[in-house]
Scaffold this active site. Structure first.
Site, short mmCIF file in Angstrom:
data_model
loop_
_atom_site.label_atom_id
_atom_site.label_comp_id
_atom_site.label_asym_id
_atom_site.label_seq_id
_atom_site.Cartn_x
_atom_site.Cartn_y
_atom_site.Cartn_z
N GLN A 47 0.81 -1.25 -0.11
CA GLN A 47 -0.04 0.17 0.01
C GLN A 47 0.85 1.25 0.02
OE1 GLN A 47 -1.30 -2.55 2.41
NE2 GLN A 47 -2.74 -2.95 1.28
N CYS A 78 -6.39 0.78 6.68
CA CYS A 78 -5.38 0.13 6.91
C CYS A 78 -4.76 0.12 8.20
CB CYS A 78 -4.33 0.46 5.60
SG CYS A 78 -2.89 -0.80 5.60
N ASN A 153 -12.97 -0.74 6.53
CA ASN A 153 -12.98 -1.15 5.17
C ASN A 153 -14.08 -2.52 5.07
OD1 ASN A 153 -11.17 -2.49 6.53
ND2 ASN A 153 -9.40 -2.52 4.99
N HIS A 155 -15.05 -6.67 4.98
CA HIS A 155 -14.27 -7.87 4.90
C HIS A 155 -15.25 -8.97 5.23
CE1 HIS A 155 -10.13 -6.72 6.44
NE2 HIS A 155 -10.66 -5.57 6.53
N ASN A 186 -12.24 -7.76 1.33
CA ASN A 186 -11.17 -8.41 1.84
C ASN A 186 -11.69 -9.62 2.19
OD1 ASN A 186 -8.92 -6.27 1.74
ND2 ASN A 186 -10.72 -5.20 2.76
N GLU A 204 -6.17 -9.65 0.43
CA GLU A 204 -6.54 -8.29 0.38
C GLU A 204 -7.09 -7.84 -0.90
OE1 GLU A 204 -4.18 -5.42 2.11
OE2 GLU A 204 -3.26 -6.57 3.77
N CYS A 213 -2.92 -8.37 7.67
CA CYS A 213 -3.76 -7.44 7.41
C CYS A 213 -4.39 -6.93 8.71
CB CYS A 213 -4.72 -7.92 6.61
SG CYS A 213 -6.03 -6.70 6.17
N GLY A 216 -7.92 -6.94 8.55
CA GLY A 216 -8.54 -8.13 8.63
C GLY A 216 -8.41 -8.92 10.07
N1 LIG Z 1 -6.59 -4.04 1.10
C1 LIG Z 1 -7.30 -3.22 2.13
C2 LIG Z 1 -6.46 -2.11 2.45
C3 LIG Z 1 -5.38 -2.50 3.18
C4 LIG Z 1 -5.42 -3.29 4.48
C5 LIG Z 1 -4.17 -3.34 5.37
N2 LIG Z 1 -3.18 -4.02 4.65
C6 LIG Z 1 -4.31 -3.58 6.70
O1 LIG Z 1 -3.53 -3.84 7.54
O2 LIG Z 1 -5.58 -3.31 7.34
C7 LIG Z 1 -8.66 -2.77 1.31
O3 LIG Z 1 -8.70 -2.96 -0.02
O4 LIG Z 1 -9.50 -2.24 2.04
#
Ligand SMILES: N[C@@H](CCC[C@H](N)C(=O)O)C(=O)O
Length: 275
Positions: A47, A78, A153, A155, A186, A204, A213, A216
Site C-alpha cells: 500500500q 489500513c 473497510n 471484510h 477483503n 486483500e 492485514c 483483517g
Molecule cells: N486491502 C485493503 C486495504 C489495506 C489493509 C491493510 N493491509 C491492513 O493492514 O488493514 C482494502 O482494500 O480495504
C-alpha cells in the site's frame, strides 16, 4: 524535483509513506500509486500511504491518511499502516481516513490504534442486497457462510478448521470480485485455536495475499466474538506475526502490534509518469 518517502512495514505488510504536506505540488493519483507500488519497476509495497493536512470536515484530526492499494485503488482503512503512521508521526494523534477517524498511540516497538466501531448493516459493508451479515447465505467452493463486517473497510471472514488447507490464491480473487460485493471485499480465512487465539490468512482487496492485514485481524476477532467463539480480546496470528485485538463492550476496537521503519529515500515523480 524529488519526493521523500519512508519505507515501513507492520508484520511484513509493507508501505511507502509520503508526507504530502512537504510535497504539495505533486499530484498523487491512481497511476502514480500503482507505479510506485510495483515491485519490479517501482519502489515496491502493498500500500502507498500519503499524509495530508486535515480537511475542514475532519473534525479535530491532526492530519489525514490516504491509502492506495498496489492495484492503484484508493481505500478507506489500513490497520498495519496506521501503526506505521504512529511510528512515523512519533506522538499520539487523531488521524482522519476515508473510513473514519482513528486514534494512534506509539508504543515500544509499535503502536496501539483505536480503530472505531464495526458496522454490520448490509448497506454499510456494503453488500449488493439485504441479507444476514453474521452468516451470509453464500458459498464459494468449500467456503461458506462468512461473517461480513466493515471495520473502516469491508471484510468477510470464513471460519475453517485448517487455514493452510484453503486455496486462497484461487478463491480469494473470485470472492473479492463477486458482484455481491459492489466495492470489492477483503477475504479472511480464520481458525479459532483457543478462546483467546485466532490463526488468520487474508486475501486483500487490491493487493492479494499479504503477510498480514491489521483490519483483517480486527474483522476476524469481531466476527469470532460476535459468534461466541472467542472472548472479546485475542491474539491474532498471521503469516507475518501477531497482533492483539480487543473489542470492547462499547463496541470499540483497539489493535496493538509492531511497526518498523525499513529505510528512507527519494524519487523523481516524472520517472513514474507524474507531472
Ligand atoms: N486491502 C485493503 C486495504 C489495506 C489493509 C491493510 N493491509 C491492513 O493492514 O488493514 C482494502 O482494500 O480495504
Amino acid at each position: 524535483m524529488r519526493v521523500d518517502f519512508t519505507k515501513m512495514h507492520g508484520l511484513g505488510n509493507d508501505f511507502v509513506v509520503i508526507d504530502h504536506r512537504a510535497h504539495e505540488s505533486v499530484a498523487i493519483d491512481r497511476a502514480l500509486a500503482a507505479a510506485l507500488a510495483d515491485r519490479h519497476t517501482g519502489i515496491g509495497c502493498d500500500q502507498l500511504i500519503v499524509l495530508e493536512a486535515a480537511r475542514d470536515e475532519d473534525e479535530d484530526a491532526d492530519f489525514r491518511m490516504r491509502i492506495w492499494n498496489v492495484d492503484g485503488g484508493e481505500v478507506e482503512a489500513c490497520g498495519n499502516a496506521s501503526r506505521a503512521v504512529a511510528l512515523f508521526h512519533g506522538a499520539q494523534a487523531r488521524v482522519a481516513t476515508a473510513g473514519g477517524i482513528i486514534a494512534v498511540t506509539p508504543e515500544r516497538g509499535g503502536a496501539a490504534v483505536a480503530m472505531g466501531k464495526p458496522r454490520f448493516g448490509w448497506e454499510d459493508i456494503p453488500l449488493d442486497y439485504a441479507m444476514d451479515s453474521s452468516a451470509l447465505p453464500l458459498s464459494w467452493g468449500p467456503l461458506e457462510q462468512p461473517f461480513a463486517v466493515n471495520v473502516g473497510n469491508p471484510h468477510v471472514v470464513f471460519f475453517v478448521d485448517d487455514i493452510e488447507a484453503v486455496d486462497l490464491a484461487t478463491l480469494g480473487p473470485e470472492i473479492e470480485h463477486d458482484p455481491v460485493f459492489p466495492e470489492g471485499i477483503n477475504v479472511g480465512i480464520a481458525s479459532v485455536e483457543a478462546r483467546d487465539y485466532i490463526s488468520l490468512r487474508v486475501w486483500e482487496r487490491g493487493a492479494g495475499l499479504t503477510r498480514a492485514c491489521g483490519t483483517g485481524a480486527c474483522a476476524a476477532l469481531v466476527a469470532a466474538a460476535e459468534r461466541g467463539l472467542t472472548e472479546r480480546t485475542a491474539t491474532v496470528n498471521l503469516p507475518g506475526g501477531r497482533l492483539t485485538i480487543s473489542y470492547g463492550e462499547d463496541g470499540a476496537i483497539v489493535m496493538r502490534g509492531p511497526a518498523v521503519e525499513s529505510f528512507r529515500g527519494s524519487f523523481d515523480p516524472s520517472a513514474f509518469g507524474a507531472a
